[in-house]
Design a protein around this motif. Structure first.
Motif, short mmCIF file in Angstrom:
data_model
loop_
_atom_site.label_atom_id
_atom_site.label_comp_id
_atom_site.label_asym_id
_atom_site.label_seq_id
_atom_site.Cartn_x
_atom_site.Cartn_y
_atom_site.Cartn_z
N TYR A 162 -7.84 75.02 114.83
CA TYR A 162 -7.41 73.65 114.52
C TYR A 162 -6.87 73.65 113.10
CZ TYR A 162 -8.39 68.99 112.45
OH TYR A 162 -8.32 67.82 111.73
N THR A 163 -5.64 73.16 112.93
CA THR A 163 -5.12 72.96 111.58
C THR A 163 -4.27 71.68 111.59
OG1 THR A 163 -4.11 74.03 109.65
CG2 THR A 163 -3.05 74.42 111.78
N GLY A 164 -3.67 71.34 110.47
CA GLY A 164 -2.94 70.09 110.45
C GLY A 164 -2.06 69.93 109.24
N ARG A 165 -1.38 68.78 109.24
CA ARG A 165 -0.53 68.45 108.10
C ARG A 165 -0.37 66.94 108.01
NH1 ARG A 165 3.15 68.66 104.49
NH2 ARG A 165 4.90 67.24 104.71
N GLY A 166 -0.33 66.45 106.76
CA GLY A 166 -0.06 65.04 106.52
C GLY A 166 1.43 64.88 106.29
N THR A 199 -1.28 63.92 110.61
CA THR A 199 -2.00 62.71 110.21
C THR A 199 -1.04 61.66 109.66
OG1 THR A 199 -2.50 63.81 108.13
CG2 THR A 199 -4.21 63.85 109.82
N GLU A 202 -2.96 58.83 108.15
CA GLU A 202 -3.45 59.10 106.79
C GLU A 202 -2.37 58.78 105.75
OE1 GLU A 202 -3.95 63.28 105.99
OE2 GLU A 202 -5.10 62.95 104.17
N LYS A 203 -1.16 59.24 106.03
CA LYS A 203 -0.09 59.04 105.04
C LYS A 203 0.27 57.56 104.93
CE LYS A 203 -0.54 62.87 103.85
NZ LYS A 203 -1.01 63.31 102.55
N CYS A 312 -7.23 76.40 106.57
CA CYS A 312 -6.66 75.31 105.75
C CYS A 312 -6.70 75.70 104.28
CB CYS A 312 -7.44 74.02 105.96
SG CYS A 312 -9.16 74.08 105.45
N GLN A 316 -8.83 70.89 101.47
CA GLN A 316 -9.24 70.11 102.65
C GLN A 316 -10.72 70.28 102.96
OE1 GLN A 316 -7.06 67.96 104.37
NE2 GLN A 316 -5.92 68.44 102.50
N TYR A 319 -13.35 67.31 103.77
CA TYR A 319 -13.38 66.73 105.11
C TYR A 319 -14.32 67.51 106.03
CZ TYR A 319 -9.25 63.90 104.13
OH TYR A 319 -8.37 62.97 103.62
N PHE A 320 -14.29 68.82 105.85
CA PHE A 320 -15.02 69.64 106.81
C PHE A 320 -16.46 69.89 106.38
CE2 PHE A 320 -10.44 70.53 107.45
CZ PHE A 320 -10.34 69.77 108.63
#
Ligand code: TRP
Length: 473
Positions: A162-166, A199, A202-203, A312, A316, A319-320
């Motif tokens: 699992y990863t992500g970006r704003g 996210t 979030e932004k 990440c 970050q 959050y985790f």
């Protein structure tokens, strides 16, 4: 005002006391700003002092705003950085040291573990692949529970990434690619499913942007992410704005997390204050939810127990930490983590590349000429002022941004080591070092642009449709 002194601290847990203290601090501040009667203020201050004494008695520690008692897992938080310390949280990265953030200290402050040679060797053994250069060179430098993930894998059980970006702008820079390049390697190496959270919510909450803009950035950024080469049969990319409403299971997990984290905890972890909008306060639960496999029933067939691994950047981690604290209380495994260092700004490693400062960044849309000009003009040099001095004393690769970038992108270890030695001895001049970097970056970015051009709206739609992936759970 009610008096909560009476019953003393007898049966209160350190966390209860901490929360009471924090809210009493707020009360005192409010009374003062509202210019309440002196007697009321004095009484509130007395209570605050009494609570501080109780807190010290129960925990053996002095109360500090933003630092919950240390036996609580979430509290392994750095809290606000003390003077002279590096500043690292999801919104700020800065240090006074030209070599960059002191990552070993950060491991101690965050309570994570170092990725040591033994772990790198084990990853190679278990996967049967040479470790990625980001692992060989300490760019991914810290972890939580990676050994456990490898244990699982050795028992032929799967895990997922699992990863992500704003998505806050159209303009991705090279720093944004680091987690995705590495995640792609992990996906190929371990052959496992991947979920990518965008996210946009979030932004919207944090920046002065409309919902439409945020969602549009999501769709544009998805193209850059897809251009990194993810396998469409193994990857699900989602926009929070779309998926939250479409997936009952995802939203149920968000609510579970929200029920098990208090305002005081997020205040302590993220530094939220009384004037932050409530959307921000609730948001960390949304970034937590993808760490649980039951948020994706279409992929994991309702299984709650599939281990998650999150690559990440270290900023970050707050959050985790929160997610890992909640997980066992809602019956889920804690996600494991792999943390990367930051990608330095062109001007030097005191801060990371920032999309809002065009001169600090090389964008994925830059032309070969722009790349050349930016590196030549802005990349901070560890070289000496004149050629004569440089030849005599040598340059300092440890603060030289061009050299740092080569450690991220030049694949060949021997070439890199030779460049380091030649630069340090003075045999290699700054202009020559920059030329090496320019020649490395130009083809990399050009081919990214070509791959991005191939990504159609239809492909984006496919990646972003909730659907089973090529795995049977
Ligand atoms: N908050 C991250 C950002 O602003 C985006 C994000 C969401 C993320 N989930 C993640 C990053 C998981 C890494 C891993 O960029």
């Amino acid at each position: 005002m009610t008096d909560c002194l009476g019953d003393g601290a007898g049966d209160m847990t350190p966390m209860d006391l901490y929360e009471k203290l924090t809210s009493q601090g707020d009360t005192v501040r409010t009374l003062k700003t509202e210019k309440a009667a002196k007697a009321d203020i004095d009484a509130a201050v007395q209570l605050l002092l009494k609570l501080k004494v109780d807190y010290k008695q129960v925990t053996g520690q002095d109360y500090k705003t933003g630092c919950p008692p240390s036996e609580c897992a979430v509290s392994q938080d750095n809290g606000p950085a003390a003077d002279g310390e590096d500043m690292v949280d999801p919104w700020n990265v800065s240090t006074t040291n030209a070599k960059g953030v002191d990552y070993d200290k950060l491991i101690v402050r965050f309570g994570s573990s170092k990725i040591d040679q033994e772990l790198v060797d084990r990853i190679e053994r278990v996967s049967g692949q040479k470790a990625h250069r980001f692992l060989r060179r300490g760019i991914f430098f810290s972890h939580r529970d990676m050994h456990q993930v490898l244990d699982t894998y050795e028992k032929n059980k799967s895990f997922y990434l699992y990863t992500g970006r704003g998505p806050s702008s159209d303009a991705l820079h090279m720093g944004h690619l680091i987690p995705f390049i590495f995640t792609k390697w992990l996906q190929d190496t371990f052959d496992i499913p991947l979920v990518i959270q965008l996210t946009d919510d979030e932004k919207y909450l944090w920046k002065d942007l409309s919902l439409e803009d945020c969602h549009r950035y999501t769709m544009e950024n998805a193209k850059d992410i897809i251009a990194c080469g993810f396998d469409i049969n193994k990857t699900f990319i989602f926009s929070d704005l779309d998926y939250m409403g479409a997936s009952p299971d995802f939203y149920r997990n968000v609510v579970k997390v929200q029920k098990h984290v208090t305002f005081n905890q997020v205040k302590g972890i993220f530094g939220f204050g009384d004037s932050d909008c409530i959307g921000k306060i609730a948001f960390p639960a949304i970034q937590a939810a993808p760490s649980f496999s039951s948020s994706f029933p279409q992929i994991f067939k309702g299984r709650k127990d599939v281990q998650c691994l999150i690559p990440c950047a270290i900023d970050q981690d707050p959050y985790f930490r929160m997610t890992r604290d909640v997980a066992p209380r809602i019956g889920y495994p804690k996600p494991a983590l792999l943390h990367s260092t930051f990608f330095p700004a062109l001007q030097g490693a005191q801060t990371k590349m920032s999309a809002s400062d065009a001169n600090s960044s090389i964008f994925l849309t830059d032309t070969p000429k722009q790349i050349k000009n930016k590196v030549n003009k802005h990349a901070f040099s560890g070289g000496k002022d004149t050629v004569e001095e440089h030849r005599k004393y040598g340059g300092n690769p440890d603060v030289d941004v061009s050299f740092m970038y080569l450690t991220f992108f030049l694949e060949d270890d021997e070439q890199l080591e030779k460049i380091r030695q030649d630069y340090a001895s003075g045999a290699l001049l700054t202009g020559e070092l920059k030329k090496r970097l320019i020649e490395t970056l130009q083809p990399m970015i050009t081919s990214h642009q070509e791959r991005r051009k191939q990504v159609t709206e239809e492909t984006v739609k496919q990646f972003m449709t909730p659907r089973p992936l090529n795995y049977s759970f």
